[in-house]
Write a protein that holds these residues in place. Sequence first.
Motif, PDB file in Angstrom:
ATOM      1  N   ASP A   2       0.829  -1.188   0.000  1.00 41.89           N
ATOM      2  CA  ASP A   2       0.000   0.000   0.000  1.00 41.89           C
ATOM      3  C   ASP A   2       0.866   1.241   0.000  1.00 41.89           C
ATOM      4  O   ASP A   2       1.790   1.365  -0.760  1.00 41.89           O
ATOM      5  CB  ASP A   2      -0.983   0.005   1.169  1.00 41.89           C
ATOM      6  N   ASN A   3       0.543   2.202   0.883  1.00 36.62           N
ATOM      7  CA  ASN A   3       1.251   3.475   0.930  1.00 36.62           C
ATOM      8  C   ASN A   3       2.354   3.462   1.988  1.00 36.62           C
ATOM      9  O   ASN A   3       2.945   4.479   2.272  1.00 36.62           O
ATOM     10  CB  ASN A   3       0.243   4.592   1.219  1.00 36.62           C
ATOM     11  N   GLU A   4       2.607   2.326   2.589  1.00 37.68           N
ATOM     12  CA  GLU A   4       3.587   2.258   3.658  1.00 37.68           C
ATOM     13  C   GLU A   4       5.007   2.294   3.113  1.00 37.68           C
ATOM     14  O   GLU A   4       5.276   1.825   2.019  1.00 37.68           O
ATOM     15  CB  GLU A   4       3.403   0.980   4.476  1.00 37.68           C
ATOM     16  N   PHE A   5       5.876   2.826   3.930  1.00 38.75           N
ATOM     17  CA  PHE A   5       7.295   2.750   3.633  1.00 38.75           C
ATOM     18  C   PHE A   5       7.745   1.345   4.011  1.00 38.75           C
ATOM     19  O   PHE A   5       6.962   0.546   4.511  1.00 38.75           O
ATOM     20  CB  PHE A   5       8.058   3.790   4.457  1.00 38.75           C
ATOM     21  N   ARG A   6       8.997   1.044   3.836  1.00 38.64           N
ATOM     22  CA  ARG A   6       9.545  -0.268   4.190  1.00 38.64           C
ATOM     23  C   ARG A   6       9.922  -0.356   5.656  1.00 38.64           C
ATOM     24  O   ARG A   6      10.601  -1.281   6.078  1.00 38.64           O
ATOM     25  CB  ARG A   6      10.790  -0.543   3.344  1.00 38.64           C
ATOM     26  N   ILE A   7       9.466   0.569   6.481  1.00 37.47           N
ATOM     27  CA  ILE A   7       9.882   0.622   7.882  1.00 37.47           C
ATOM     28  C   ILE A   7       9.578  -0.682   8.612  1.00 37.47           C
ATOM     29  O   ILE A   7      10.432  -1.215   9.317  1.00 37.47           O
ATOM     30  CB  ILE A   7       9.245   1.829   8.593  1.00 37.47           C
ATOM     31  N   ILE A  10      12.058  -3.341   7.613  1.00 38.28           N
ATOM     32  CA  ILE A  10      13.391  -3.088   8.171  1.00 38.28           C
ATOM     33  C   ILE A  10      13.397  -3.393   9.665  1.00 38.28           C
ATOM     34  O   ILE A  10      14.337  -4.002  10.176  1.00 38.28           O
ATOM     35  CB  ILE A  10      13.835  -1.641   7.887  1.00 38.28           C
ATOM     36  N   LEU A  11      12.339  -2.976  10.368  1.00 40.01           N
ATOM     37  CA  LEU A  11      12.241  -3.269  11.802  1.00 40.01           C
ATOM     38  C   LEU A  11      12.313  -4.769  12.058  1.00 40.01           C
ATOM     39  O   LEU A  11      13.033  -5.222  12.952  1.00 40.01           O
ATOM     40  CB  LEU A  11      10.929  -2.719  12.379  1.00 40.01           C
ATOM     41  N   LYS A  12      11.570  -5.520  11.288  1.00 41.78           N
ATOM     42  CA  LYS A  12      11.541  -6.975  11.457  1.00 41.78           C
ATOM     43  C   LYS A  12      12.934  -7.552  11.269  1.00 41.78           C
ATOM     44  O   LYS A  12      13.377  -8.389  12.043  1.00 41.78           O
ATOM     45  CB  LYS A  12      10.560  -7.604  10.476  1.00 41.78           C
ATOM     46  N   GLY A  13      13.638  -7.072  10.253  1.00 38.27           N
ATOM     47  CA  GLY A  13      14.984  -7.549   9.985  1.00 38.27           C
ATOM     48  C   GLY A  13      15.975  -7.223  11.088  1.00 38.27           C
ATOM     49  O   GLY A  13      16.966  -7.925  11.279  1.00 38.27           O
ATOM     50  N   LYS A  14      15.709  -6.165  11.818  1.00 43.59           N
ATOM     51  CA  LYS A  14      16.602  -5.747  12.901  1.00 43.59           C
ATOM     52  C   LYS A  14      16.125  -6.234  14.260  1.00 43.59           C
ATOM     53  O   LYS A  14      16.740  -5.932  15.282  1.00 43.59           O
ATOM     54  CB  LYS A  14      16.748  -4.227  12.904  1.00 43.59           C
ATOM     55  N   GLY A  15      14.994  -6.950  14.284  1.00 42.85           N
ATOM     56  CA  GLY A  15      14.474  -7.469  15.551  1.00 42.85           C
ATOM     57  C   GLY A  15      13.941  -6.379  16.466  1.00 42.85           C
ATOM     58  O   GLY A  15      13.998  -6.511  17.683  1.00 42.85           O
ATOM     59  N   MET A  16      13.436  -5.299  15.880  1.00 41.67           N
ATOM     60  CA  MET A  16      12.905  -4.180  16.656  1.00 41.67           C
ATOM     61  C   MET A  16      11.392  -4.089  16.477  1.00 41.67           C
ATOM     62  O   MET A  16      10.855  -4.596  15.502  1.00 41.67           O
ATOM     63  CB  MET A  16      13.521  -2.852  16.188  1.00 41.67           C
ATOM     64  N   ALA A  50      18.118   7.254  10.493  1.00 37.32           N
ATOM     65  CA  ALA A  50      19.284   7.270  11.379  1.00 37.32           C
ATOM     66  C   ALA A  50      19.132   6.232  12.496  1.00 37.32           C
ATOM     67  O   ALA A  50      20.080   5.506  12.809  1.00 37.32           O
ATOM     68  CB  ALA A  50      19.483   8.662  11.961  1.00 37.32           C
ATOM     69  N   ALA A  51      17.944   6.147  13.076  1.00 39.55           N
ATOM     70  CA  ALA A  51      17.706   5.187  14.150  1.00 39.55           C
ATOM     71  C   ALA A  51      17.809   3.748  13.659  1.00 39.55           C
ATOM     72  O   ALA A  51      18.190   2.856  14.414  1.00 39.55           O
ATOM     73  CB  ALA A  51      16.338   5.431  14.776  1.00 39.55           C
ATOM     74  N   LEU A  52      17.483   3.530  12.398  1.00 41.19           N
ATOM     75  CA  LEU A  52      17.554   2.185  11.824  1.00 41.19           C
ATOM     76  C   LEU A  52      18.890   1.911  11.143  1.00 41.19           C
ATOM     77  O   LEU A  52      19.119   0.824  10.633  1.00 41.19           O
ATOM     78  CB  LEU A  52      16.413   1.983  10.812  1.00 41.19           C
ATOM     79  N   ASP A  53      19.761   2.921  11.106  1.00 40.79           N
ATOM     80  CA  ASP A  53      21.072   2.822  10.484  1.00 40.79           C
ATOM     81  C   ASP A  53      20.972   2.450   9.001  1.00 40.79           C
ATOM     82  O   ASP A  53      21.653   1.554   8.512  1.00 40.79           O
ATOM     83  CB  ASP A  53      21.961   1.823  11.225  1.00 40.79           C
ATOM     84  N   VAL A  54      20.068   3.171   8.306  1.00 39.93           N
ATOM     85  CA  VAL A  54      19.902   3.004   6.859  1.00 39.93           C
ATOM     86  C   VAL A  54      19.813   4.389   6.229  1.00 39.93           C
ATOM     87  O   VAL A  54      19.620   5.386   6.927  1.00 39.93           O
ATOM     88  CB  VAL A  54      18.634   2.186   6.498  1.00 39.93           C
ATOM     89  N   GLU A  55      19.940   4.456   4.914  1.00 34.69           N
ATOM     90  CA  GLU A  55      19.741   5.712   4.203  1.00 34.69           C
ATOM     91  C   GLU A  55      18.249   5.949   4.020  1.00 34.69           C
ATOM     92  O   GLU A  55      17.465   4.997   3.982  1.00 34.69           O
ATOM     93  CB  GLU A  55      20.427   5.657   2.838  1.00 34.69           C
TER      94      GLU A  55
END
Length: 84
Positions: A2-7, A10-16, A50-55
């Motif tokens: 949908d309209n969501e970003f990949r946040i 990315i969170l899932k991949g970082k265990g957050m 920045a918090a996710l350490d990605v661009e």
Amino acid sequence: MDNEFRIAEILKGKGMTQTDLAERIGISRVGLSKAINGNTTIATLRKIAAALDVEVSELFAPKPTNTIMCPKCGTVLEVKEKTE
């Protein structure tokens, strides 16, 4: 997606969790939810990246291709972060 970003991805991949991220960037869980659903500012996107350490561009399209496909026409688009 949908309209969501990949946040969320990315969170899932970082265990957050979204709560973890909201605390890291100093906004409410509701504010983060709004940002994830596309109602955000570039300043917030920069904090999230920045918090996710990605661009910032990675919030839209995964590396190494930095591309997304338009869901309506199928055109492949390259996502780039504007440098100042």
